[in-house]
Design a protein around this motif. Structure first.
Motif: not given
Length: 430
Positions: A133, A136, A146, A175-176, A180
């Motif tokens: 991340k 981001i 994001g 976690k995404t 992003a």
């Protein structure tokens, strides 16, 4: 019987039961009060008629026009069971209108030089860089790009009170859902979880979101609003009257823009939409858990903002009229201009309604009756708090009798918005 047919049958039973129960209710006296400029009497009259007819069961509506209060009305009841009337100082939960207030706080911090939208979140919060991340930016986070839509491990409001380290660790390691910046999707609850943590780390004195708002905006400008409800202020906040998930599903067949999101929440628990509303254990349960004062004393800027319609209308009225009031500066014209411009536009990957959405630096955009953009944020249940910069209008409609509506499309609000703009059109012709 298929799932859809079953849901329709269940919803019809609920509606019939609700309507039958109302036949045995004793009607309460009409409660209506407020003030208004004589030129805006038609607006007050519409609100009063809605209260008298029962269409409006508890709400407040306020308008600032060209820097001055022109409508401030309230009516109905804050608690039907105890027959408690809505009063001048009644506050209520504003749900996602809170996000718009958080956006204004961050804009204020950017003006003060403590926050830079272009910097990575991890610049201010090093632990956030986990799980790839590190790229981001603040702008990506607050414009819902994001990909931090849900949490793999649920939080509890009591973690915030009793185990902040766990709260912070779960957020930092998340976690995404997508790379992003690749797309955007509404971060219904996680917006506030991440933004509040970021704000407290950015502020040199490490003040929380509510404290910053109080000290930098609310007290200097006399705005009756908080990002939470302190226990000592609980006495004047309205009791929420929510719709159940199945009632919302039935409503969605009438207001079809909500059908896909509500269907996903009820029947597809693994969908992005369903997961987006369940990161906090308490909020994932029934909405009326928000009537618990010990939960509401914690700030989550996705939804816990609480105040009067007067307060929010004043704040957006100041923004719509240049940014200053009685010698106090809320925001500069440069900051207002920045807030007024969408960052992303297109199809929301979480809501997945097929409609075009526009999102800015924490703000949501909707058009006024004349097809012009307003800036601010709407909220679940019918809540509205927006500024019409082109026409110098600040508007807020707040209710404790919640509906399915969340984007300024509640018929109770639209009645008021329509007559308001008709009134202003007539004034502009003079």
């Amino acid at each position: 019987m298929g799932v859809i047919k079953q849901s329709i049958v269940v919803c019809m039973v609920l509606v019939i039961a609700t309507r039958l129960s109302r036949l045995f209710e004793t009607p309460l006296p009409v409660n209506f009060g407020g003030t208004w400029d004589p030129e805006f009497k038609k607006v007050a009259d519409v609100f009063k008629r809605n209260v008298e007819s029962g269409k409006e069961r508890g709400a407040a509506f306020a308008v600032y026009y060209k820097g001055k209060p022109v409508v401030d009305v309230w009516g109905g009841y804050t608690d039907l069971e105890s027959h408690t009337p809505w009063k001048q100082d009644t506050t209520t939960l504003v749900f996602s209108c809170s996000k718009g207030v958080a956006a204004i706080i961050m804009a204020k911090m950017a003006e003060m030089g403590t926050l830079d939208y272009s910097k990575p979140v991890s610049y201010y919060w090093p632990e956030f860089a986990q799980a790839d991340k590190d790229n981001i930016t603040v702008e990506m986070l607050i414009s819902h790009q994001g990909g931090l839509v849900y949490l793999d491990e649920q939080l509890s409001i009591y973690d915030y009170k009793n185990n902040r380290q766990r709260w912070q660790d779960i957020l930092a390691k998340q976690k995404t859902a997508w790379p992003a910046g690749e797309k955007f999707g509404y971060h219904a609850l996680t917006f506030g979880l991440f933004v509040d943590e970021l704000i407290q780390r950015v502020d040199p004195a490490h003040r929380d979101t509510d404290t910053i708002f109080m000290e930098e905006i609310s007290k200097p400008l006399d705005i009756d609003f908080r990002m939470k409800v302190p226990l000592e202020d609980w006495y004047r906040t309205a009791r929420l009257v929510p719709r159940s998930k199945f009632q919302l599903l039935f409503d969605a067949f009438q207001y079809r823009r909500y059908l896909k999101p509500i269907y996903d929440i009820v029947f597809h628990p693994d969908s992005l939409m369903a997961r987006s509303v369940s990161p906090v254990i308490e909020f994932a349960q029934r909405t009326d858990v928000l009537n618990n004062p010990y939960i509401r004393e914690v700030t989550v800027s996705s939804l816990t903002g609480t105040g009067t319609a007067r307060g929010l209308a004043k704040m957006y009225g100041i923004i719509a009229n240049g940014g200053a009031h009685d010698g106090n500066q809320l925001l500069s014209k440069q900051s207002i201009n920045r807030l007024s411009k969408p960052i992303v536009r297109g199809s929301d990957a979480v809501m997945n309604t097929g409609e075009v959405s526009e999102i800015g630096l924490g703000t949501l955009y909707r058009k006024n009756p004349w097809g012009e953009e307003t800036v601010g944020h709407t909220g679940h249940g019918g809540q509205v708090a927006v500024g019409d910069i082109k026409n110098n209008i600040g508007i807020s409609y707040l209710t404790n009798h919640l509906t399915i509506h969340g984007v300024g499309d509640d018929p109770r609000y639209q009645d008021l918005e329509k007559i308001l703009y008709e009134t202003i059109a007539e004034l502009e012709k003079k």
